[in-house]
Design an enzyme around this catalytic site. Structure first.
Site, PDB file in Angstrom:
ATOM      1  N   TYR A 152       0.936  -0.862  -7.242  1.00 12.62           N
ATOM      2  CA  TYR A 152      -0.214  -1.034  -6.824  1.00 12.62           C
ATOM      3  C   TYR A 152      -1.284  -0.919  -7.874  1.00 12.62           C
ATOM      4  O   TYR A 152      -1.244  -0.112  -8.714  1.00 12.62           O
ATOM      5  CB  TYR A 152      -0.440   0.282  -5.712  1.00 12.62           C
ATOM      6  CG  TYR A 152      -2.029   0.276  -5.114  1.00 12.62           C
ATOM      7  CD1 TYR A 152      -2.471  -0.903  -4.083  1.00 12.62           C
ATOM      8  CD2 TYR A 152      -3.040   0.868  -5.623  1.00 12.62           C
ATOM      9  CE1 TYR A 152      -3.729  -0.741  -3.632  1.00 12.62           C
ATOM     10  CE2 TYR A 152      -4.344   0.720  -5.272  1.00 12.62           C
ATOM     11  CZ  TYR A 152      -4.561  -0.059  -4.000  1.00 12.62           C
ATOM     12  OH  TYR A 152      -5.833  -0.287  -3.610  1.00 12.62           O
TER      13      TYR A 152
ATOM     14  N   TRP B 109      -4.094   6.082   2.782  1.00  8.24           N
ATOM     15  CA  TRP B 109      -5.440   5.576   2.607  1.00  8.24           C
ATOM     16  C   TRP B 109      -6.078   6.522   3.736  1.00  8.24           C
ATOM     17  O   TRP B 109      -5.313   6.709   5.061  1.00  8.24           O
ATOM     18  CB  TRP B 109      -5.338   4.051   3.014  1.00  8.24           C
ATOM     19  CG  TRP B 109      -5.494   3.167   1.893  1.00  8.24           C
ATOM     20  CD1 TRP B 109      -6.621   2.670   1.708  1.00  8.24           C
ATOM     21  CD2 TRP B 109      -4.322   2.958   1.040  1.00  8.24           C
ATOM     22  NE1 TRP B 109      -6.271   1.907   0.472  1.00  8.24           N
ATOM     23  CE2 TRP B 109      -5.065   2.200   0.150  1.00  8.24           C
ATOM     24  CE3 TRP B 109      -3.050   3.326   0.917  1.00  8.24           C
ATOM     25  CZ2 TRP B 109      -4.474   1.487  -0.915  1.00  8.24           C
ATOM     26  CZ3 TRP B 109      -2.255   2.623  -0.259  1.00  8.24           C
ATOM     27  CH2 TRP B 109      -2.840   1.779  -0.997  1.00  8.24           C
TER      28      TRP B 109
ATOM     29  N   GLN C 177     -14.080   6.060   2.567  1.00  6.98           N
ATOM     30  CA  GLN C 177     -13.875   5.077   3.486  1.00  6.98           C
ATOM     31  C   GLN C 177     -14.381   5.417   4.774  1.00  6.98           C
ATOM     32  O   GLN C 177     -15.107   6.683   5.038  1.00  6.98           O
ATOM     33  CB  GLN C 177     -12.244   4.833   3.883  1.00  6.98           C
ATOM     34  CG  GLN C 177     -11.773   3.634   3.144  1.00  6.98           C
ATOM     35  CD  GLN C 177     -10.319   3.298   3.194  1.00  6.98           C
ATOM     36  OE1 GLN C 177      -9.581   4.378   3.643  1.00  6.98           O
ATOM     37  NE2 GLN C 177      -9.890   2.190   2.957  1.00  6.98           N
TER      38      GLN C 177
ATOM     39  N   TRP D 170      -8.818   5.758   6.091  1.00  8.09           N
ATOM     40  CA  TRP D 170      -8.849   5.580   7.734  1.00  8.09           C
ATOM     41  C   TRP D 170      -7.968   5.088   8.505  1.00  8.09           C
ATOM     42  O   TRP D 170      -7.493   5.207   9.356  1.00  8.09           O
ATOM     43  CB  TRP D 170     -10.173   4.638   8.118  1.00  8.09           C
ATOM     44  CG  TRP D 170     -10.188   3.141   7.645  1.00  8.09           C
ATOM     45  CD1 TRP D 170      -9.800   2.805   6.549  1.00  8.09           C
ATOM     46  CD2 TRP D 170     -10.860   2.298   7.949  1.00  8.09           C
ATOM     47  NE1 TRP D 170      -9.956   1.624   6.240  1.00  8.09           N
ATOM     48  CE2 TRP D 170     -10.713   1.090   7.326  1.00  8.09           C
ATOM     49  CE3 TRP D 170     -11.459   2.081   9.229  1.00  8.09           C
ATOM     50  CZ2 TRP D 170     -11.120  -0.231   7.641  1.00  8.09           C
ATOM     51  CZ3 TRP D 170     -12.154   0.875   9.647  1.00  8.09           C
ATOM     52  CH2 TRP D 170     -11.802  -0.270   8.725  1.00  8.09           C
ATOM     53  N   ASP D 171      -6.966   4.536   7.410  1.00 10.19           N
ATOM     54  CA  ASP D 171      -5.301   4.287   7.998  1.00 10.19           C
ATOM     55  C   ASP D 171      -4.856   5.442   8.716  1.00 10.19           C
ATOM     56  O   ASP D 171      -4.270   5.297   9.663  1.00 10.19           O
ATOM     57  CB  ASP D 171      -4.607   3.602   6.815  1.00 10.19           C
ATOM     58  CG  ASP D 171      -4.807   2.504   6.588  1.00 10.19           C
ATOM     59  OD1 ASP D 171      -5.924   2.213   5.695  1.00 10.19           O
ATOM     60  OD2 ASP D 171      -4.025   1.498   6.673  1.00 10.19           O
TER      61      ASP D 171
ATOM     62  N   GLU E 235      -0.556  -6.986   9.195  1.00  6.47           N
ATOM     63  CA  GLU E 235      -2.108  -6.318   8.999  1.00  6.47           C
ATOM     64  C   GLU E 235      -3.216  -6.943   9.618  1.00  6.47           C
ATOM     65  O   GLU E 235      -3.817  -6.258  10.023  1.00  6.47           O
ATOM     66  CB  GLU E 235      -2.103  -6.605   7.342  1.00  6.47           C
ATOM     67  CG  GLU E 235      -3.272  -5.802   6.707  1.00  6.47           C
ATOM     68  CD  GLU E 235      -3.238  -5.744   5.160  1.00  6.47           C
ATOM     69  OE1 GLU E 235      -2.478  -6.678   4.346  1.00  6.47           O
ATOM     70  OE2 GLU E 235      -4.134  -5.124   4.563  1.00  6.47           O
TER      71      GLU E 235
ATOM     72  N   TYR F 121       0.854  -1.158   0.126  1.00 12.58           N
ATOM     73  CA  TYR F 121       0.020   0.154  -0.021  1.00 12.58           C
ATOM     74  C   TYR F 121       0.828   1.297  -0.031  1.00 12.58           C
ATOM     75  O   TYR F 121       1.188   1.833   1.028  1.00 12.58           O
ATOM     76  CB  TYR F 121      -0.810   0.089   1.119  1.00 12.58           C
ATOM     77  CG  TYR F 121      -2.030  -1.138   1.338  1.00 12.58           C
ATOM     78  CD1 TYR F 121      -2.816  -1.443   0.659  1.00 12.58           C
ATOM     79  CD2 TYR F 121      -1.471  -2.052   2.505  1.00 12.58           C
ATOM     80  CE1 TYR F 121      -3.824  -2.445   0.652  1.00 12.58           C
ATOM     81  CE2 TYR F 121      -2.351  -3.049   2.686  1.00 12.58           C
ATOM     82  CZ  TYR F 121      -3.444  -3.262   1.847  1.00 12.58           C
ATOM     83  OH  TYR F 121      -4.481  -4.439   2.021  1.00 12.58           O
TER      84      TYR F 121
ATOM     85  N   TYR G 147      -8.206 -12.375   4.639  1.00 11.04           N
ATOM     86  CA  TYR G 147      -8.419 -10.895   4.676  1.00 11.04           C
ATOM     87  C   TYR G 147      -9.732 -10.785   5.755  1.00 11.04           C
ATOM     88  O   TYR G 147      -9.502 -10.874   6.803  1.00 11.04           O
ATOM     89  CB  TYR G 147      -8.852 -10.558   3.258  1.00 11.04           C
ATOM     90  CG  TYR G 147      -8.469  -9.052   2.908  1.00 11.04           C
ATOM     91  CD1 TYR G 147      -7.355  -8.371   3.487  1.00 11.04           C
ATOM     92  CD2 TYR G 147      -9.125  -8.347   1.938  1.00 11.04           C
ATOM     93  CE1 TYR G 147      -6.854  -7.148   3.270  1.00 11.04           C
ATOM     94  CE2 TYR G 147      -8.834  -7.074   1.596  1.00 11.04           C
ATOM     95  CZ  TYR G 147      -7.667  -6.469   2.035  1.00 11.04           C
ATOM     96  OH  TYR G 147      -7.090  -5.160   1.778  1.00 11.04           O
ATOM     97  N   TRP G 148     -10.832 -10.360   5.209  1.00 11.80           N
ATOM     98  CA  TRP G 148     -11.981 -10.214   6.225  1.00 11.80           C
ATOM     99  C   TRP G 148     -13.090 -11.285   6.097  1.00 11.80           C
ATOM    100  O   TRP G 148     -14.112 -10.869   6.639  1.00 11.80           O
ATOM    101  CB  TRP G 148     -12.752  -8.669   5.494  1.00 11.80           C
ATOM    102  CG  TRP G 148     -12.027  -7.521   5.881  1.00 11.80           C
ATOM    103  CD1 TRP G 148     -10.692  -7.036   5.024  1.00 11.80           C
ATOM    104  CD2 TRP G 148     -11.787  -6.878   7.095  1.00 11.80           C
ATOM    105  NE1 TRP G 148     -10.481  -5.823   5.542  1.00 11.80           N
ATOM    106  CE2 TRP G 148     -10.960  -5.963   6.782  1.00 11.80           C
ATOM    107  CE3 TRP G 148     -12.356  -6.875   8.196  1.00 11.80           C
ATOM    108  CZ2 TRP G 148     -10.495  -4.758   7.727  1.00 11.80           C
ATOM    109  CZ3 TRP G 148     -12.168  -6.042   9.322  1.00 11.80           C
ATOM    110  CH2 TRP G 148     -11.163  -4.612   8.797  1.00 11.80           C
TER     111      TRP G 148
ATOM    112  N   ASP H 242     -13.112  -5.480   2.439  1.00 13.46           N
ATOM    113  CA  ASP H 242     -13.472  -5.684   1.139  1.00 13.46           C
ATOM    114  C   ASP H 242     -14.008  -6.904   0.538  1.00 13.46           C
ATOM    115  O   ASP H 242     -14.723  -6.914  -0.527  1.00 13.46           O
ATOM    116  CB  ASP H 242     -11.728  -5.808   0.110  1.00 13.46           C
ATOM    117  CG  ASP H 242     -11.090  -4.616   0.502  1.00 13.46           C
ATOM    118  OD1 ASP H 242     -11.376  -3.775   1.316  1.00 13.46           O
ATOM    119  OD2 ASP H 242     -10.010  -4.225   0.072  1.00 13.46           O
TER     120      ASP H 242
HETATM  121  C1  DGY Z   1      -7.048  -2.663  -1.297  1.00 15.00           C
HETATM  122  O1  DGY Z   1      -6.272  -2.612  -2.493  1.00 15.00           O
HETATM  123  O2  DGY Z   1      -6.798  -3.787  -0.614  1.00 15.00           O
HETATM  124  C2  DGY Z   1      -7.594  -1.834  -0.620  1.00 15.00           C
HETATM  125  O3  DGY Z   1      -8.319  -2.387   0.498  1.00 15.00           O
HETATM  126  C3  DGY Z   1      -8.409  -1.001  -1.358  1.00 15.00           C
HETATM  127  O4  DGY Z   1      -8.422  -0.046  -0.767  1.00 15.00           O
END
Ligand code: DGY
Length: 423
Positions: A80, A32, A100, A34-35, A391, A28, A347-348, A162
């Site tokens: 990216y 970003w 976000q 909220w980061d 992460e 990344y 991930y989520w 995501d």
């Molecule tokens: C990503 O690229 O993984 C992000 O979550 C998008 O913001």
């Protein structure tokens, strides 16, 4: 505990590019939304001015309509995808075209409350609050056109979650025809088993292409998106920010902002009740495009604890955290391990995220659920011990997942460790 803080500070400094901080190098490489706001909370412990700067930089890229984009592409970096050419939002400093979770209001209030440099804090609050409030007004105008009190996300990336199981059914309505060929970069930096699937990426990009074809006109995007979800965690963050903005604005003499923010928070918090699900004992998402609740027990419905929800709901969410904890080793899994779709490292769809743990623990602590809040904090610190500053983490084994040396994880560790000193 001191060594945790030192290691966390080193990561924050390593990822600091002067006026903004990257979430991690490689995976990344930009700013970003909220980061950055959550990162500022960690930076504040060793450099107040730098923390304010992080949020100032983000808000400097607010769109004229009030939207604050989810990525600011300060510098070119082809590591990216999707980069500025895919978004094509036409901004002088390129940005993405979606938003976000609106955590800036909460962050600014927290920084202000803790500030040792009161003069700087007052100056920053007066400069940032009108911008943050304009962003909140944008949300209720463009993402709640029927005036329900709750806003919808129009892309999974807006929620930050995501590839949540919550999106599996709504995403089946998002087509993939006409998606231009693309090459993902994320899977070159992180284990593909920890990332969203190719089929999900095609749908993410289909939505970006749709919004681009609508010229990023926020008055048109909501109604035209086949993906319109009222996410309880996302709304809880916005509503908590509204109520924190109301409090801080009153303190620094911005009365009109305080009054409108209070009314956003009150209306939204009452509307949240419609998202409560007795079967799961937590809130769930509402699919606005299909006009139905999504029976999916994700972390979003527990993150609702961050807002000023009724006491009986906070108590039920504390019980729910304990129930989920009994199904894995570390609290709080991003999806119920007993439910379909759970995946411990993707991930989520199951992993634990420290930023979410922090916000849930904060909400539960405020609601008097201190034992459960403390358990979340202890589990979070054990994850650092086991997996470093990752992460996210596998909730069964504690293994590190996704990117490493992660900025917001480091920031949350500083917050967790310092909590007892501050309280
Ligand atoms: C990503 O690229 O993984 C992000 O979550 C998008 O913001």
């Amino acid at each position: 505990m001191q060594s945790y803080i030192q290691s966390a500070e080193e990561i924050l400094k390593k990822n600091d590019l002067g006026s903004y901080t990257v979430p991690t190098h490689g995976l990344y490489p930009f700013q970003w939304n909220w980061d950055s706001c959550l990162t500022a909370l960690g930076q504040f412990h060793f450099n107040e001015a730098r923390a304010w700067r992080e949020i100032e930089t983000l808000m400097a890229h607010q769109w004229d309509d009030g939207m604050v984009p989810h990525i600011i592409f300060h510098k070119e970096d082809d590591g990216y995808f999707p980069g500025p050419d895919v978004w094509a939002t036409g901004r002088q400093v390129p940005t993405s075209g979606i938003t976000q979770p609106a955590v800036a209001g909460f962050a600014v209030n927290r920084l202000y409350e803790r500030a040792k440099d009161k003069a700087l804090a007052g100056e920053m609050a007066r400069a940032l609050l009108p911008k943050i409030h304009k962003w909140h007004q944008w949300f209720f105008r463009c993402r709640d056109p029927q005036g329900t009190g709750l806003v919808a996300i129009i892309h999974p990336w807006e929620s930050g979650r995501d590839n949540s199981v919550d999106w599996d059914v709504p995403f089946s309505r998002v087509p993939t025809d006409g998606v231009l060929p693309f090459q993902r970069r994320d899977t070159q930096h992180a284990n593909p088993e920890h990332r969203p699937t190719q089929a999900q990426y095609e749908r993410y990009i289909w939505l970006v292409q749709l919004f681009r074809s609508l010229k990023w006109d926020n008055m048109a995007l909501h109604d035209n998106s086949p993906f319109r979800i009222v996410d309880p965690g996302f709304n809880a963050i916005l509503l908590r920010s509204c109520s924190d903005v109301a409090k801080l604005a009153a303190e620094v003499g911005l009365e009109a902002i305080a009054a409108e923010s209070r009314s956003f928070a009150q209306k939204g918090t009452s509307a949240m009740e419609a998202l409560w699900d007795d079967d799961f004992g937590q809130y769930i998402c509402f699919d606005r495009a299909a006009n139905e609740l999504i029976k999916s027990p994700s972390i979003s419905g527990i993150l609702a604890a961050f807002a000023d929800i009724p006491t009986n709901r906070s108590q039920a969410l504390a019980e729910r955290v304990l129930q989920l904890s009994s199904r894995c080793t570390y609290a709080v899994a991003s999806h119920d391990p007993a439910a379909a779709g759970f995946d411990a490292s993707r991930y989520w769809r199951g992993p634990v995220w420290l930023i979410v743990n922090y916000m849930i623990a904060d909400g539960l602590r405020r609601a008097g659920q201190t034992d459960v809040a403390e358990k979340i904090k202890q589990d979070s610190l054990e994850l650092i011990e086991k997996g470093g500053f990752a992460e996210y983490y596998n909730p069964l084994t504690g293994a590190a997942c996704g990117g490493l040396e992660f900025t917001w994880t480091a920031a949350m560790v500083i917050e967790f460790v310092s909590q007892s000193e501050i309280a």
